[in-house]
Each structure stands twice: as C-alpha cells, then as structure tokens.
Motif scaffolding. Structure first.
Motif, PDB file in Angstrom:
ATOM      1  N   LYS A   1     -16.101 -37.584  -1.406  1.00 50.71           N
ATOM      2  CA  LYS A   1     -16.356 -36.735  -2.465  1.00 50.71           C
ATOM      3  C   LYS A   1     -16.646 -35.118  -1.991  1.00 50.71           C
ATOM      4  CE  LYS A   1     -20.413 -38.978  -2.832  1.00 50.71           C
ATOM      5  NZ  LYS A   1     -20.180 -40.115  -2.116  1.00 50.71           N
ATOM      6  N   THR A   2     -17.076 -34.982  -0.827  1.00 48.73           N
ATOM      7  CA  THR A   2     -17.429 -33.540  -0.362  1.00 48.73           C
ATOM      8  C   THR A   2     -16.233 -32.994   0.042  1.00 48.73           C
ATOM      9  OG1 THR A   2     -19.616 -34.315   0.200  1.00 48.73           O
ATOM     10  CG2 THR A   2     -18.797 -32.199   1.039  1.00 48.73           C
ATOM     11  N   THR A   3     -15.282 -33.672   0.563  1.00 45.57           N
ATOM     12  CA  THR A   3     -14.024 -33.264   1.020  1.00 45.57           C
ATOM     13  C   THR A   3     -13.227 -32.980  -0.234  1.00 45.57           C
ATOM     14  OG1 THR A   3     -14.057 -34.707   2.646  1.00 45.57           O
ATOM     15  CG2 THR A   3     -11.891 -33.911   2.353  1.00 45.57           C
TER      16      THR A   3
ATOM     17  N   ASN B   1      -8.261 -41.874  -2.335  1.00 47.63           N
ATOM     18  CA  ASN B   1      -8.529 -41.122  -1.254  1.00 47.63           C
ATOM     19  C   ASN B   1      -8.086 -41.995  -0.021  1.00 47.63           C
ATOM     20  OD1 ASN B   1      -8.764 -39.251   0.580  1.00 47.63           O
ATOM     21  ND2 ASN B   1     -11.046 -39.462   0.525  1.00 47.63           N
TER      22      ASN B   1
ATOM     23  N   GLY C   1     -19.168 -41.466   1.724  1.00 47.13           N
ATOM     24  CA  GLY C   1     -17.960 -41.669   2.648  1.00 47.13           C
ATOM     25  C   GLY C   1     -16.678 -41.891   2.206  1.00 47.13           C
TER      26      GLY C   1
ATOM     27  N   ASP D   1     -11.257 -33.514   9.100  1.00 48.66           N
ATOM     28  CA  ASP D   1     -12.320 -33.600  10.081  1.00 48.66           C
ATOM     29  C   ASP D   1     -12.213 -32.179  10.893  1.00 48.66           C
ATOM     30  OD1 ASP D   1     -14.172 -35.496   9.411  1.00 48.66           O
ATOM     31  OD2 ASP D   1     -13.078 -36.903  10.778  1.00 48.66           O
TER      32      ASP D   1
ATOM     33  N   PRO E   1      -3.737 -38.839   1.495  1.00 49.49           N
ATOM     34  CA  PRO E   1      -3.473 -39.750   2.450  1.00 49.49           C
ATOM     35  C   PRO E   1      -4.408 -39.380   3.408  1.00 49.49           C
ATOM     36  CG  PRO E   1      -2.181 -37.652   2.712  1.00 49.49           C
ATOM     37  CD  PRO E   1      -3.048 -37.874   1.284  1.00 49.49           C
TER      38      PRO E   1
END
Ligand code: ADP
Ligand code: MG
Length: 293
Positions: free
Chosen positions: A15-17, A179, A12, A214, A208
């Motif tokens: 990483k994926t973002t 992040n 959470g 999302d 930011p």
C-alpha cells in the motif's frame, strides 16, 4: 480534484509503496499531488523523506470542526518534488483519535483543497477500523494493492462487503492492483481468479517483485529520478498510465526530462561544492539576462 484511498485489510501488500510511487509519478508528470499518511507507522512520511512533522494528521483528527481546516492546511509539508506535498503521520495515531468518521471528509471539503491539488492519495494502515473509515468516507475511490496469494485474494470479497456496510456513503473499490507479481503458474491462476471475481476492476499492469523498492527507501532516493530504468519504475509508469488514463509516452518523456534535469543539477552542485562555493553566487548580469528573456 480526485481523492483516492489506498486500502487493504492486510499489511505488507504494498500500500505505502503504491501510494508513494504513484504520488511521485503523478507529480513528476506535472500534476499537483497531496499525499496523506493515515498510518501510525508513518512509512509514507519516511518514503517521501519528510519524517514526522508537527502538526500532523493526528492533530487534524483531534481538532474541533471549526479549527480543523486551518490546521490541516498548516500540516501540509513540502517533499523533495515540487508538485508533491504530504500531511505526515505519527506514532500516536490510534483509532481512538477519530471521533467522527466524517471529520476528515468535512475538513478536506471545507479547506478548499481543490484549488491546490489535482490528486489526493491517502495511505492507510492495515485493518478496517475508524481510521480507515475516515479515509474511505473522505475519498471518491478506493484502490487496493494486493498480493497474489490464497488468503489475500479470498479476503478481498469480505473486505469489500465490510466497506459497503461500514461506509455506505464512502468511496468504492474501483481498482485492484496485483503486486509482487512473478510470471509463474500460481500467480497467473490467482490473477485469473481475481479477474473473475472483480471483472473490469483488476489492473492489467501487475507490479513485479523488484528489490529496487526497498533500495530507494533505504537510500532515501526517488524511484523515478534515481532508478528510472528499473523494472519496478517501468511498471509503475505503465500502471499510472493505465489507472489515470494518461499518455504513456508523455509520462516517460516527462520522467526522463526530470531525471536528466536532476542529474545535471547534481553535477552542477558537485562542481560548485568542489570549487568551494555552494550555493553558487549568481553574477548580477546573468540574473538580469534571465529576466529579459
Ligand atoms: N513489487 C515489490 N517488489 C519487492 N518489494 C516490494 C514490492 N512492493 C513493496 N515491496 C516491499 O515490501 C514491503 C512492504 O511494502 P509496503 O508498501 O510497506 O506494504 P504495506 O504498506 O501494505 O504494509 C516494503 O519493504 C516494500 O519496499
Ligand atoms: Mg504501509
């Protein structure tokens, strides 16, 4: 070709973002990028809108040395961006699937990937087990997105030590990316602490908090095409420029050209759909005209 693993023992943290956004930004700037989803939650495969495919990274781990390179190339799937491809993951991907922690490295080396890609980005699950070790051994550098919280910051020193012990020949942590940043005293204090602990390695561009990350996932959209003027997209453009030493102006130009092309293409599609003929039938002489240009 540069291979980068995106890693953090915590979940959470983005990483994926990070992997998806950087992969898209580099691809839109003109680089050829391969993303590898090395997480059984396969969020990167969802973010890049391919979903789980067969074969995928699990089949690569399971394949014998001789068969793995061909299987790996066969697992590469196109995404919505022409320069961006992905090797997807699946729910069955577990640590036990990794027999040899150098298997992925040898596979990538043997299949001649450098002919096809400028960057390979490997997204990882939280933790530091065999799956992550396989990715760290296969890469040149490790990038670590992190939150600005006490435990997250404390854990990074321990994480780096564990990595050095478990993967003595693997990539090293070269960049730490803050992040969920807000310009508040607490975050700025953690940022200063990070800079003291890892001098020269903390990105000066912080990402930011922005709900846009999302939103694009939920809507299946591409950050830089559909939300180019968001805070989140702007910070990733700045970050990509910093991490890869690109010219920020070029990155912006290239993104907004691609975005305009995309908007034009969508308008064209809407027009022809309304007129009842999509894909449009190209007139013979129009095609010939193009050829002689
Ligand atoms: N800078 C950010 N601002 C707001 N939400 C973010 C930001 N970065 C990531 N997120 C969201 O936080 C959640 C976790 O991010 P994710 O990239 O999946 O983390 P990880 O891969 O480390 O588990 C996702 O819902 C993502 O959209
Ligand atoms: Mg993830």
């Amino acid at each position: 070709m540069k291979i980068i693993s995106i890693l953090n023992h915590k979940g959470g943290v983005g990483k994926t973002t990070f992997t998806g956004s950087v992969a898209q930004a580099l691809a839109l700037t003109g680089y050829r990028v391969l993303a590898i989803d090395n997480d059984s939650q396969h969020n990167l495969s969802s973010l890049l809108n391919t979903g789980v495919r067969q074969p995928n990274i699990l089949d690569v781990y399971r394949a014998a040395d001789g068969a793995a390179p061909k299987l790996f190339l066969g697992a590469v799937v196109k995404t919505g961006l022409p320069n961006l491809h992905i090797v997807t993951s699946c729910g069955g991907l577990i640590d036990g699937a990794v027999g040899d922690v150098y298997h992925l490295k040898h596979t990538i080396e043997t299949c001649g990937l450098e002919r096809y890609y400028d960057f390979v980005l490997i997204d990882n699950a939280p933790g530091l087990d065999k799956l992550q070790a396989a990715a760290v051994n296969a890469c040149h550098e490790v990038f670590v997105p992190t939150e600005l919280r006490q435990f997250a910051v404390d854990g990074l020193v321990e994480m780096e030590r564990t990595l050095k012990n478990r993967c003595p020949y693997g990539g090293r942590v070269t960049r730490i990316i803050p992040n969920f940043y807000r310009n508040i005293r607490r975050h700025n204090t953690f940022l200063a602490a990070l800079n003291t602990m890892f001098p020269g390695r903390v990105a000066s561009t912080c990402i930011p908090v922005d709900p846009v990350f999302d939103e694009v996932v939920t809507e299946g959209k591409i950050l830089f095409l559909h939300r180019l003027y968001s805070k989140g997209a702007a910070s990733y453009i700045k970050l990509v420029h910093e991490l890869f030493m690109l010219d920020e102006e070029n990155v912006w130009d290239s993104m907004s050209n691609k975005r305009n092309e995309h908007i034009r293409e969508q308008a064209r599609e809407r027009f022809f759909r309304r007129a009842g003929s999509w894909p449009p039938i190209v007139a013979q002489d129009e095609e010939e005209g193009d050829e002689h240009e």
